[in-house]
Design a protein around this motif. Structure first.
Motif, short mmCIF file in Angstrom:
data_model
loop_
_atom_site.label_atom_id
_atom_site.label_comp_id
_atom_site.label_asym_id
_atom_site.label_seq_id
_atom_site.Cartn_x
_atom_site.Cartn_y
_atom_site.Cartn_z
N ILE A 23 -9.25 30.40 -8.07
CA ILE A 23 -10.30 30.98 -7.21
C ILE A 23 -11.61 30.21 -7.38
O ILE A 23 -12.25 29.85 -6.39
CB ILE A 23 -10.48 32.47 -7.53
CG1 ILE A 23 -9.25 33.26 -7.07
CG2 ILE A 23 -11.74 33.02 -6.87
CD1 ILE A 23 -9.22 34.69 -7.51
N LEU A 24 -12.02 29.95 -8.61
CA LEU A 24 -13.27 29.23 -8.84
C LEU A 24 -13.21 27.81 -8.29
O LEU A 24 -14.19 27.32 -7.72
CB LEU A 24 -13.60 29.21 -10.33
CG LEU A 24 -14.09 30.54 -10.90
CD1 LEU A 24 -14.09 30.49 -12.42
CD2 LEU A 24 -15.48 30.86 -10.38
N SER A 25 -12.08 27.15 -8.45
CA SER A 25 -11.94 25.79 -7.93
C SER A 25 -12.02 25.77 -6.41
O SER A 25 -12.65 24.88 -5.83
CB SER A 25 -10.62 25.17 -8.39
OG SER A 25 -10.63 24.99 -9.78
N LEU A 26 -11.40 26.75 -5.77
CA LEU A 26 -11.48 26.83 -4.31
C LEU A 26 -12.90 27.11 -3.85
O LEU A 26 -13.37 26.54 -2.86
CB LEU A 26 -10.52 27.89 -3.77
CG LEU A 26 -9.04 27.51 -3.82
CD1 LEU A 26 -8.17 28.72 -3.47
CD2 LEU A 26 -8.74 26.35 -2.90
N LEU A 27 -13.61 27.99 -4.57
CA LEU A 27 -15.01 28.26 -4.23
C LEU A 27 -15.87 27.02 -4.43
O LEU A 27 -16.81 26.77 -3.66
CB LEU A 27 -15.55 29.42 -5.07
CG LEU A 27 -15.00 30.80 -4.74
CD1 LEU A 27 -15.52 31.84 -5.73
CD2 LEU A 27 -15.32 31.20 -3.31
N ALA A 67 -2.89 23.88 -10.22
CA ALA A 67 -3.58 23.74 -8.93
C ALA A 67 -5.09 23.92 -9.11
O ALA A 67 -5.89 23.20 -8.50
CB ALA A 67 -3.04 24.77 -7.94
N GLY A 68 -5.48 24.87 -9.96
CA GLY A 68 -6.91 25.07 -10.22
C GLY A 68 -7.56 23.86 -10.84
O GLY A 68 -8.67 23.48 -10.47
N VAL A 69 -6.86 23.22 -11.77
CA VAL A 69 -7.40 22.01 -12.41
C VAL A 69 -7.52 20.88 -11.40
O VAL A 69 -8.56 20.20 -11.31
CB VAL A 69 -6.53 21.59 -13.62
CG1 VAL A 69 -6.94 20.22 -14.13
CG2 VAL A 69 -6.62 22.63 -14.72
N ILE A 70 -6.49 20.66 -10.61
CA ILE A 70 -6.51 19.56 -9.63
C ILE A 70 -7.59 19.80 -8.58
O ILE A 70 -8.38 18.89 -8.27
CB ILE A 70 -5.12 19.40 -8.98
CG1 ILE A 70 -4.11 18.89 -10.01
CG2 ILE A 70 -5.18 18.46 -7.77
CD1 ILE A 70 -2.67 18.94 -9.55
N ILE A 71 -7.64 20.99 -8.02
CA ILE A 71 -8.65 21.29 -7.00
C ILE A 71 -10.05 21.23 -7.61
O ILE A 71 -11.00 20.78 -6.96
CB ILE A 71 -8.37 22.66 -6.35
CG1 ILE A 71 -7.06 22.61 -5.57
CG2 ILE A 71 -9.51 23.09 -5.44
CD1 ILE A 71 -6.57 23.95 -5.08
N GLY A 72 -10.18 21.65 -8.87
CA GLY A 72 -11.46 21.56 -9.55
C GLY A 72 -11.95 20.12 -9.66
O GLY A 72 -13.12 19.83 -9.42
N TRP A 73 -11.04 19.22 -10.03
CA TRP A 73 -11.42 17.80 -10.14
C TRP A 73 -11.79 17.22 -8.77
O TRP A 73 -12.74 16.45 -8.65
CB TRP A 73 -10.31 16.97 -10.79
CG TRP A 73 -10.32 17.06 -12.28
CD1 TRP A 73 -9.39 17.65 -13.07
CD2 TRP A 73 -11.33 16.57 -13.18
NE1 TRP A 73 -9.75 17.55 -14.39
CE2 TRP A 73 -10.93 16.89 -14.49
CE3 TRP A 73 -12.53 15.89 -12.99
CZ2 TRP A 73 -11.70 16.54 -15.61
CZ3 TRP A 73 -13.28 15.55 -14.11
CH2 TRP A 73 -12.87 15.88 -15.39
#
Length: 110
Positions: A23-27, A67-73
């Motif tokens: 959620i945080l990475s998408l935001l 997915a969160g890690v990848i989207i975060g990067w």
């Protein structure tokens, strides 16, 4: 003779940190929390992956954490690129203003 009752398998639980990471990475990616969302998504995703590995199968959500890690990067990289572009545009605008003032004689004392 009755067969011994076998208890149902314990339901595995999805890691809250993995969900928070995604959620945080998408935001962070969509610009609601541009820099901090991406950074927190990376941190929570890595923590979630460690928790899931140590849980012995009690926790799930490895895919969410990854997915969160990848989207975060990706979000972090886009934030850095956007900041650099904004600074270059601002610097170019200031430079053009100074050049224009110099060529028009405004900054040259006579």
């Amino acid at each position: 003779m009755e067969a011994p009752a076998i208890p149902p398998p314990a339901a595995s639980k999805t890691s809250g940190k993995a969900i928070a990471s995604l959620i945080l990475s998408l935001l962070g990616l969509v610009g609601v929390l541009p820099l901090i969302g991406s950074i927190l998504g990376i941190i929570f995703g890595n923590q979630a992956k460690g928790e899931i590995a140590r849980s012995g199968g009690d926790l799930t959500g490895e895919g969410l954490a990854e997915a969160g890690v990848i989207i975060g990067w990706v979000g972090l990289a886009l934030s850095v690129i956007g900041t650099i572009c904004a600074l270059l545009i601002l610097g170019g605008t200031i430079g053009l203003g100074i050049c224009s003032a110099l060529t028009s004689g405004i900054l040259i004392s006579r």
